[in-house]
Design an enzyme around this catalytic site. Structure first.
Site, PDB file in Angstrom:
ATOM      1  N   ASP A   9       1.259  -0.785   0.166  1.00 29.22           N
ATOM      2  CA  ASP A   9      -0.175   0.337  -0.365  1.00 29.22           C
ATOM      3  C   ASP A   9       0.989   1.402   0.155  1.00 29.22           C
ATOM      4  O   ASP A   9       1.790   0.614   0.236  1.00 29.22           O
ATOM      5  CB  ASP A   9      -0.729  -0.404   1.050  1.00 29.22           C
ATOM      6  CG  ASP A   9      -2.212  -1.050   1.206  1.00 29.22           C
ATOM      7  OD1 ASP A   9      -2.171  -1.652   0.753  1.00 29.22           O
ATOM      8  OD2 ASP A   9      -2.873  -0.898   1.900  1.00 29.22           O
TER       9      ASP A   9
ATOM     10  N   HIS B 278       3.816  -2.093   3.153  1.00 27.82           N
ATOM     11  CA  HIS B 278       3.633  -1.201   2.814  1.00 27.82           C
ATOM     12  C   HIS B 278       5.159  -0.737   1.808  1.00 27.82           C
ATOM     13  O   HIS B 278       6.258  -1.081   2.210  1.00 27.82           O
ATOM     14  CB  HIS B 278       3.962   0.323   3.664  1.00 27.82           C
ATOM     15  CG  HIS B 278       2.567   0.173   4.270  1.00 27.82           C
ATOM     16  ND1 HIS B 278       2.119  -0.915   5.491  1.00 27.82           N
ATOM     17  CD2 HIS B 278       1.455   0.823   3.991  1.00 27.82           C
ATOM     18  CE1 HIS B 278       0.707  -0.814   5.760  1.00 27.82           C
ATOM     19  NE2 HIS B 278       0.332   0.287   4.972  1.00 27.82           N
TER      20      HIS B 278
HETATM   21 ZN   LIG Z   1      -2.581   2.860   3.128  1.00 29.54          ZN
END
Ligand SMILES: [Zn+2]
Length: 276
Positions: free
Chosen positions: A61, A207
């Site tokens: 992400d 992430h």
């Molecule tokens: Zn996010």
């Protein structure tokens, strides 16, 4: 005597009818079961998917990151692994070539909003604008519109899920494995958490904007491969879904918790850090 028996019988029938009429909805219609939906169910939200093989989906992400995402793409290519990137529209506009490369190399691109706000606290109009701008940016970069949404922080109301699904056709993708890598606990912790929690059908959250996450990935992917896991995109994982077996009660809270826990909220996140 006969009359009383008849009366008793009628009364019992009436009670039975009322009781049956008031039965709770069958388990298959329980809204808490909408995640892990099989293909024949109208599945909108997924924390994980019930699959017949050791398939998992790695998701990254908040990118693309100018420096870290290309490194991750190199690593994924070396492993022949397909992943899913939930991108921020602002970052796509800044580095469309990185998103184009990811799509070209077989990875899936999903919408993660334009600027990472909390949808649960926003007007429909503002949510709509966040989604369309990002949808357009992804289309411009890759030639294809996304079909998946991950709301920032996992925060989204049931009503928003429905209208967003109706208007954009998105499936809403949450996760069941969260190494909390945005808190930057160090590569070893990120790796160990992922290895501990990942099961067949898992959707793994992390992430590609944190150096520690990228540093953790070579040994994480090696170890997941050694355990026999096979990597697919989120849409492939959903397409591989099989009918869900009866779940044990102990299993339910895990999914429910993941589905309804929107935190950390933007205000509680350490400054400079982004969660989910
Ligand atoms: Zn996010």
């Amino acid at each position: 005597m006969f009359f009383y028996r008849l009366l008793l019988f009628c009364f019992a029938t009436l009670i039975a009818t009322l009781w049956l009429g008031g039965e709770p909805t069958p388990a298959t219609h329980d809204p808490t079961h909408e995640e892990r939906a099989a293909p024949d169910e109208p599945g909108i939200t997924f924390n994980s998917v019930h699959v017949a093989g050791a398939y998992i989906a790695m998701t990254f992400d908040d990118g693309p990151s100018a420096t870290l995402t290309p490194k991750l793409l190199d690593l994924l290519a070396a492993h022949h692994i397909k992943a899913t990137f939930f991108v921020i529209g602002e970052n796509v506009a800044e580095h469309p070539e990185i998103v184009a490369r990811a799509a070209r190399e077989g990875h899936e691109i999903g919408n993660h909003s334009w600027s990472h706000p909390n949808f649960g606290k926003m007007s429909d109009e503002n949510v709509r604008r966040q989604l369309w701008r990002t949808d357009d940016a992804i289309k411009n970069a890759t030639g294809k519109r996304p079909t998946l949404l991950r709301p920032p922080y996992g925060s989204i109301t049931a009503r928003e899920k429905r209208w967003i699904h109706d208007e954009f056709g998105y499936q809403i993708i949450l996760w069941d494995v969260d190494p909390n890598d945005w808190k930057r606990p160090g590569p070893a912790v990120v790796r160990n958490r992922i290895l501990q929690e990942t099961r067949p059908g898992s959707i793994v959250l992390s992430h590609d904007i944190h150096p520690g996450t990228i540093e953790a990935m070579p040994s994480t992917l090696d170890a997941l491969e050694a355990k026999g896991f096979k990597f697919v995109t989120v849409s492939e994982l959903i397409r591989a879904a099989t009918a869900r077996p009866a779940r044990s009660p102990a299993e339910a809270p895990v999914n429910v918790r993941a589905a309804v826990t929107p935190s950390p909220s933007p205000t509680s996140a350490p400054s400079g850090d982004q969660a989910q």
